[in-house]
Design an enzyme around this catalytic site. Sequence first.
Site, PDB file in Angstrom:
ATOM      1  N   TYR A  84       1.041  -1.027  -0.012  1.00  0.00           N
ATOM      2  CA  TYR A  84       0.017  -0.223  -0.053  1.00  0.00           C
ATOM      3  C   TYR A  84       1.007   1.083  -0.045  1.00  0.00           C
ATOM      4  O   TYR A  84       0.574   2.059  -0.794  1.00  0.00           O
ATOM      5  CB  TYR A  84      -0.883  -0.028   1.153  1.00  0.00           C
ATOM      6  CG  TYR A  84      -1.772   1.278   1.299  1.00  0.00           C
ATOM      7  CD1 TYR A  84      -2.706   1.506   0.295  1.00  0.00           C
ATOM      8  CD2 TYR A  84      -1.397   2.123   2.241  1.00  0.00           C
ATOM      9  CE1 TYR A  84      -3.621   2.678   0.596  1.00  0.00           C
ATOM     10  CE2 TYR A  84      -2.238   3.314   2.302  1.00  0.00           C
ATOM     11  CZ  TYR A  84      -3.317   3.479   1.402  1.00  0.00           C
ATOM     12  OH  TYR A  84      -4.125   4.819   1.581  1.00  0.00           O
ATOM     13  N   LYS A 135       1.346   4.191  -3.057  1.00  0.00           N
ATOM     14  CA  LYS A 135       0.974   5.500  -2.890  1.00  0.00           C
ATOM     15  C   LYS A 135       2.203   6.465  -3.327  1.00  0.00           C
ATOM     16  O   LYS A 135       2.226   7.532  -3.721  1.00  0.00           O
ATOM     17  CB  LYS A 135       0.608   5.998  -1.564  1.00  0.00           C
ATOM     18  CG  LYS A 135      -0.885   5.405  -1.220  1.00  0.00           C
ATOM     19  CD  LYS A 135      -1.747   6.203  -2.029  1.00  0.00           C
ATOM     20  CE  LYS A 135      -3.208   5.687  -1.838  1.00  0.00           C
ATOM     21  NZ  LYS A 135      -4.283   6.656  -2.491  1.00  0.00           N
TER      22      LYS A 135
HETATM   23  N1  LIG Z   1      -8.877   7.388   5.135  1.00  0.00           N
HETATM   24  C1  LIG Z   1      -7.786   7.732   5.352  1.00  0.00           C
HETATM   25  O1  LIG Z   1      -7.136   7.881   6.467  1.00  0.00           O
HETATM   26  C2  LIG Z   1      -6.913   8.016   4.245  1.00  0.00           C
HETATM   27  C3  LIG Z   1      -5.646   8.526   4.420  1.00  0.00           C
HETATM   28  C4  LIG Z   1      -4.641   8.488   3.438  1.00  0.00           C
HETATM   29  C5  LIG Z   1      -5.076   8.468   1.975  1.00  0.00           C
HETATM   30  N2  LIG Z   1      -6.570   7.867   1.989  1.00  0.00           N
HETATM   31  C6  LIG Z   1      -6.984   7.486   0.604  1.00  0.00           C
HETATM   32  O2  LIG Z   1      -8.003   8.167   0.264  1.00  0.00           O
HETATM   33  C7  LIG Z   1      -8.648   7.467  -0.834  1.00  0.00           C
HETATM   34  C8  LIG Z   1     -10.415   7.162  -0.212  1.00  0.00           C
HETATM   35  O3  LIG Z   1     -10.117   6.169   0.789  1.00  0.00           O
HETATM   36  P1  LIG Z   1     -11.291   6.370   2.069  1.00  0.00           P
HETATM   37  O4  LIG Z   1     -10.124   6.253   3.292  1.00  0.00           O
HETATM   38  O5  LIG Z   1     -12.323   6.909   1.700  1.00  0.00           O
HETATM   39  O6  LIG Z   1     -11.626   4.786   1.888  1.00  0.00           O
HETATM   40  P2  LIG Z   1     -12.864   3.952   1.546  1.00  0.00           P
HETATM   41  O7  LIG Z   1     -14.102   4.581   2.484  1.00  0.00           O
HETATM   42  O8  LIG Z   1     -12.574   2.566   1.673  1.00  0.00           O
HETATM   43  O9  LIG Z   1     -13.222   4.461   0.066  1.00  0.00           O
HETATM   44  C9  LIG Z   1     -12.784   3.875  -0.912  1.00  0.00           C
HETATM   45  C10 LIG Z   1     -13.368   4.055  -2.260  1.00  0.00           C
HETATM   46  O10 LIG Z   1     -12.586   3.492  -3.391  1.00  0.00           O
HETATM   47  C11 LIG Z   1     -13.403   2.694  -3.977  1.00  0.00           C
HETATM   48  N3  LIG Z   1     -12.539   1.567  -4.683  1.00  0.00           N
HETATM   49  C12 LIG Z   1     -11.890   0.652  -4.283  1.00  0.00           C
HETATM   50  N4  LIG Z   1     -11.534  -0.134  -5.288  1.00  0.00           N
HETATM   51  C13 LIG Z   1     -12.049   0.344  -6.273  1.00  0.00           C
HETATM   52  C14 LIG Z   1     -11.962  -0.137  -7.649  1.00  0.00           C
HETATM   53  N5  LIG Z   1     -11.311  -1.272  -8.100  1.00  0.00           N
HETATM   54  N6  LIG Z   1     -12.666   0.645  -8.553  1.00  0.00           N
HETATM   55  C15 LIG Z   1     -13.478   1.627  -8.202  1.00  0.00           C
HETATM   56  N7  LIG Z   1     -13.266   2.318  -6.797  1.00  0.00           N
HETATM   57  C16 LIG Z   1     -12.918   1.527  -5.940  1.00  0.00           C
HETATM   58  C17 LIG Z   1     -14.082   1.910  -2.990  1.00  0.00           C
HETATM   59  O11 LIG Z   1     -15.300   1.227  -3.302  1.00  0.00           O
HETATM   60  P3  LIG Z   1     -16.223   0.292  -2.823  1.00  0.00           P
HETATM   61  O12 LIG Z   1     -17.081   0.521  -1.819  1.00  0.00           O
HETATM   62  O13 LIG Z   1     -16.878  -0.487  -3.823  1.00  0.00           O
HETATM   63  O14 LIG Z   1     -15.257  -0.802  -2.258  1.00  0.00           O
HETATM   64  C18 LIG Z   1     -14.624   3.122  -2.079  1.00  0.00           C
HETATM   65  O15 LIG Z   1     -15.616   3.822  -2.575  1.00  0.00           O
HETATM   66  C19 LIG Z   1      -7.956   6.262  -0.927  1.00  0.00           C
HETATM   67  O16 LIG Z   1      -7.307   6.506  -2.125  1.00  0.00           O
HETATM   68  C20 LIG Z   1      -7.081   6.176   0.140  1.00  0.00           C
HETATM   69  O17 LIG Z   1      -5.936   5.703  -0.303  1.00  0.00           O
HETATM   70  C21 LIG Z   1      -7.349   7.599   3.006  1.00  0.00           C
END
Ligand SMILES: NC(=O)c1ccc[n+]([C@@H]2O[C@H](COP(=O)([O-])OP(=O)(O)OC[C@H]3O[C@@H](n4cnc5c(N)ncnc54)[C@H](OP(=O)(O)O)[C@@H]3O)[C@@H](O)[C@H]2O)c1
Length: 256
Positions: free
Chosen positions: A197, A201
């Site tokens: 992961y 990134k």
């Molecule tokens: N939350 C944090 O603390 C954090 C920190 C740093 C970076 N991020 C980044 O923020 C972004 C959003 O993450 P989040 O925290 O909001 O997590 P999340 O709630 O798990 O959301 C992830 C989203 O990406 C979608 N996704 C996953 N695989 C996919 C695919 N193959 N095709 C299309 N969509 C897909 C998921 O769809 P499904 O619901 O269908 O799985 C979901 O809508 C990510 O890029 C993550 O790396 C998050």
Amino acid sequence: MPNFFWSQLFITPPYPKGSYEGKTIVVTGSNTGLGKEAVRHYIRMGADRVIIAVRSLEKGYAAKADIEETTHCSPSIIQVWQLDMASYASVQSFAERANKELKRIDVFNANAGLARRYYSTAEDNETMVTVNFISTFLLAALVMPKLKETAARYNTRPTFCMTGSSAHRHTSFPQKTAPEGKLLETINDQTHMNEQYPVSKLLEILALRRFAELHPGNQYPVTVNIADPGLCHSELAREASSWSFWLFQKSSRSND
Ligand SMILES: NC(=O)c1ccc[n+]([C@@H]2O[C@H](COP(=O)([O-])OP(=O)(O)OC[C@H]3O[C@@H](n4cnc5c(N)ncnc54)[C@H](OP(=O)(O)O)[C@@H]3O)[C@@H](O)[C@H]2O)c1
């Protein structure tokens, strides 16, 4: 780590303000988590049209209903489109549709991302590398003509923003010594699965830096950037943070 704790505990990001009137916005991975909340903000700030790009249309429609209920926006503003970042064909057909059906794209939030602890592949590469890195840049390349067209036609500066992560610092990038032309092949090796992961990134950042070298901001009509949200409550964060904790312990031990 001190910086991380400082920003998590003492820094509150400013509440998004401004007008998105007349703007068309695409947010991938917006059925839940950060993407869904971003859509809520864009609607609140007056966006004309927001595309929720999701792999499950059912989840996408549930998110649309929830956002409409909380923002009281017109049902015509949000559209739900299918996009599976684990499939290049899906990325291509999504981009084709966007280029054909949308008059403009002012903001493209390439937010969809994945953190998983078990090894799997999609499109011949490890799945997180495919979804978080390769498909994100494929999408960027395919929709960039529409963003450039928007810039020229509406005299504006569109943004293509990817959601990065400070987890990119939690890897020593063990594959960096891969032979020329064999980087992805080396990354696909399961030996360093625990750092996959962060590596996915980090690759986004390295590729964006190269893009910036080739296309300096003052010579390019579109802002292309990466935003790091810090640690926010979500399904993905639960996976990623337990990993980061493990990697932190590991690096502390090796520093000792
Ligand atoms: N939350 C944090 O603390 C954090 C920190 C740093 C970076 N991020 C980044 O923020 C972004 C959003 O993450 P989040 O925290 O909001 O997590 P999340 O709630 O798990 O959301 C992830 C989203 O990406 C979608 N996704 C996953 N695989 C996919 C695919 N193959 N095709 C299309 N969509 C897909 C998921 O769809 P499904 O619901 O269908 O799985 C979901 O809508 C990510 O890029 C993550 O790396 C998050």
